[in-house]
Design a protein around this motif. Structure first.
Motif, PDB file in Angstrom:
ATOM      1  N   ASP A  23      -1.476   4.307   9.915  1.00 65.14           N
ATOM      2  CA  ASP A  23      -1.848   5.516   9.182  1.00 65.14           C
ATOM      3  C   ASP A  23      -1.050   5.535   7.888  1.00 65.14           C
ATOM      4  O   ASP A  23       0.178   5.627   7.898  1.00 65.14           O
ATOM      5  CB  ASP A  23      -1.547   6.753  10.041  1.00 65.14           C
ATOM      6  N   THR A  24      -1.749   5.471   6.764  1.00 65.02           N
ATOM      7  CA  THR A  24      -1.045   5.323   5.477  1.00 65.02           C
ATOM      8  C   THR A  24      -0.943   6.648   4.719  1.00 65.02           C
ATOM      9  O   THR A  24      -0.503   6.652   3.570  1.00 65.02           O
ATOM     10  CB  THR A  24      -1.765   4.290   4.582  1.00 65.02           C
ATOM     11  N   SER A  25      -1.345   7.772   5.375  1.00 67.37           N
ATOM     12  CA  SER A  25      -1.350   9.061   4.658  1.00 67.37           C
ATOM     13  C   SER A  25       0.002   9.365   4.018  1.00 67.37           C
ATOM     14  O   SER A  25       0.059   9.898   2.907  1.00 67.37           O
ATOM     15  CB  SER A  25      -1.683  10.219   5.606  1.00 67.37           C
ATOM     16  N   HIS A  26       1.071   9.056   4.731  1.00 68.25           N
ATOM     17  CA  HIS A  26       2.387   9.416   4.200  1.00 68.25           C
ATOM     18  C   HIS A  26       3.263   8.187   3.933  1.00 68.25           C
ATOM     19  O   HIS A  26       4.482   8.274   3.905  1.00 68.25           O
ATOM     20  CB  HIS A  26       3.091  10.373   5.183  1.00 68.25           C
ATOM     21  N   LEU A  27       2.611   7.067   3.764  1.00 69.30           N
ATOM     22  CA  LEU A  27       3.387   5.834   3.517  1.00 69.30           C
ATOM     23  C   LEU A  27       3.356   5.483   2.032  1.00 69.30           C
ATOM     24  O   LEU A  27       2.336   5.685   1.365  1.00 69.30           O
ATOM     25  CB  LEU A  27       2.761   4.657   4.276  1.00 69.30           C
ATOM     26  N   HIS A  28       4.467   4.950   1.542  1.00 68.17           N
ATOM     27  CA  HIS A  28       4.458   4.430   0.176  1.00 68.17           C
ATOM     28  C   HIS A  28       3.707   3.113   0.205  1.00 68.17           C
ATOM     29  O   HIS A  28       3.797   2.363   1.180  1.00 68.17           O
ATOM     30  CB  HIS A  28       5.881   4.190  -0.315  1.00 68.17           C
ATOM     31  N   PHE A  29       3.021   2.854  -0.884  1.00 71.20           N
ATOM     32  CA  PHE A  29       2.209   1.651  -0.946  1.00 71.20           C
ATOM     33  C   PHE A  29       3.025   0.383  -0.614  1.00 71.20           C
ATOM     34  O   PHE A  29       2.614  -0.443   0.205  1.00 71.20           O
ATOM     35  CB  PHE A  29       1.567   1.553  -2.335  1.00 71.20           C
ATOM     36  N   ASP A  30       4.198   0.263  -1.239  1.00 66.56           N
ATOM     37  CA  ASP A  30       5.022  -0.939  -1.019  1.00 66.56           C
ATOM     38  C   ASP A  30       5.396  -1.095   0.454  1.00 66.56           C
ATOM     39  O   ASP A  30       5.499  -2.203   0.970  1.00 66.56           O
ATOM     40  CB  ASP A  30       6.329  -0.866  -1.828  1.00 66.56           C
ATOM     41  N   ASP A  31       5.616   0.062   1.119  1.00 67.18           N
ATOM     42  CA  ASP A  31       6.006   0.004   2.531  1.00 67.18           C
ATOM     43  C   ASP A  31       4.859  -0.479   3.405  1.00 67.18           C
ATOM     44  O   ASP A  31       5.063  -1.254   4.330  1.00 67.18           O
ATOM     45  CB  ASP A  31       6.499   1.377   3.010  1.00 67.18           C
ATOM     46  N   GLN A  32       3.638  -0.005   3.074  1.00 63.76           N
ATOM     47  CA  GLN A  32       2.523  -0.445   3.925  1.00 63.76           C
ATOM     48  C   GLN A  32       2.264  -1.937   3.753  1.00 63.76           C
ATOM     49  O   GLN A  32       1.926  -2.634   4.708  1.00 63.76           O
ATOM     50  CB  GLN A  32       1.259   0.407   3.728  1.00 63.76           C
ATOM     51  N   VAL A  33       2.488  -2.436   2.540  1.00 61.98           N
ATOM     52  CA  VAL A  33       2.331  -3.876   2.307  1.00 61.98           C
ATOM     53  C   VAL A  33       3.390  -4.627   3.112  1.00 61.98           C
ATOM     54  O   VAL A  33       3.101  -5.600   3.814  1.00 61.98           O
ATOM     55  CB  VAL A  33       2.453  -4.216   0.798  1.00 61.98           C
ATOM     56  N   LYS A  34       4.631  -4.117   3.055  1.00 61.18           N
ATOM     57  CA  LYS A  34       5.736  -4.809   3.732  1.00 61.18           C
ATOM     58  C   LYS A  34       5.527  -4.850   5.250  1.00 61.18           C
ATOM     59  O   LYS A  34       5.778  -5.884   5.895  1.00 61.18           O
ATOM     60  CB  LYS A  34       7.071  -4.124   3.388  1.00 61.18           C
ATOM     61  N   ILE A  35       5.039  -3.750   5.809  1.00 61.87           N
ATOM     62  CA  ILE A  35       4.804  -3.700   7.266  1.00 61.87           C
ATOM     63  C   ILE A  35       3.856  -4.835   7.669  1.00 61.87           C
ATOM     64  O   ILE A  35       4.092  -5.571   8.626  1.00 61.87           O
ATOM     65  CB  ILE A  35       4.220  -2.322   7.681  1.00 61.87           C
TER      66      ILE A  35
END
Ligand code: DC
Length: 231
Positions: A201-213
């Motif tokens: 769920d990317t609603s509250h994630l920073h873009f860079d963090d979702q890429v890193k995950i």
């Protein structure tokens, strides 16, 4: 050695494409935007005034459809019969018609076959709606991305503005909700989370963090795959 297939599926406007692009870049993998292929097919059908209820016209449309991807100054461009249509396929005119075109069995069969051919040597990140379920059911890493509708609409509006198109938020929300509904209730390959997909769920994630995950998960899978190959 140990190359894998990464399937990223999810609702419209979750940021799948921008995420998948960066994941591919950091792994030195090829990025394939399957939605762009459905959009290019839709544009082709619109240009030719193809009646979607006429199977012969649809088949003729598919027979004359050639989609390819090219990189220009580091940006990926989608070409339709040799012409760059990257901008045109993102317009509302195409967005409004794409779910209708992509629910046709003949269209899906043709594009799924092309997508499978593009990923047959692995080392690809492909995003779409049915990548982990139909196109690559054996993909080593499957991500199912979600985000709240308001968040998605705001992101899409920003993206369109950057392309010089000012579209009211309500219009975007309506289009996203309609596409969510059509994509997840259609008979052919509906959008569903694969059982073995990881939901993000990317609603509250920073873009860079979702890429890193995703990159971190991919690196784990690549390591596993490499160890397997050495056995
Ligand atoms: O990812 P996108 O929003 O650009 O995709 C446009 C449309 O294409 C989407 O509304 C549904 C369809 N699509 C599909 O049916 N299957 C895919 N694998 C990718 C996209």
């Amino acid at each position: 050695m140990g190359k894998i297939v990464i399937a990223i599926d999810g609702f419209s406007g979750c940021g799948k494409s921008s995420t998948a692009k960066l994941v591919a870049k950091s792994l030195n993998y090829t990025y394939i935007d399957s939605g762009a292929m459905y959009r290019a097919a839709t544009l082709h059908f619109l240009q030719r005034n193809i009646s979607l209820s006429n199977p012969k016209e649809v088949q003729a449309g598919l027979d004359s459809l050639k989609i390819s991807f090219h990189t220009h100054h580091g940006n990926q461009e989608t070409c339709l019969n040799g012409i760059n249509v990257e901008e045109e396929i993102r317009t509302m005119k195409v967005s409004e018609k794409v779910s209708e075109v992509s629910k046709l069995k003949a269209v899906r069969e043709e594009l799924v076959a092309q997508q499978q051919a593009l990923g047959k040597h692995k080392g690809v990140v492909m995003d779409g709606r049915d990548i982990g379920t139909v196109v690559f059911p054996d993909a080593e890493l499957k991500i199912f991305m979600t985000a709240d509708l308001e968040v998605r609409a705001a992101r899409r509006q920003k993206e369109l503005l950057e392309r010089g198109q000012m579209v009211p938020l309500e219009e975007i929300s309506r289009n996203l909700a309609e596409r969510d509904h059509m994509d997840s209730t259609r008979k052919e390959s509906p959008l569903v989370k694969a059982l073995d997909a990881f939901e993000l769920d990317t609603s509250h994630l920073h873009f860079d963090d979702q890429v890193k995950i995703i990159v971190d998960m991919a690196n784990e899978k690549i390591l596993l795959n490499t160890k397997e190959a050495w056995k």
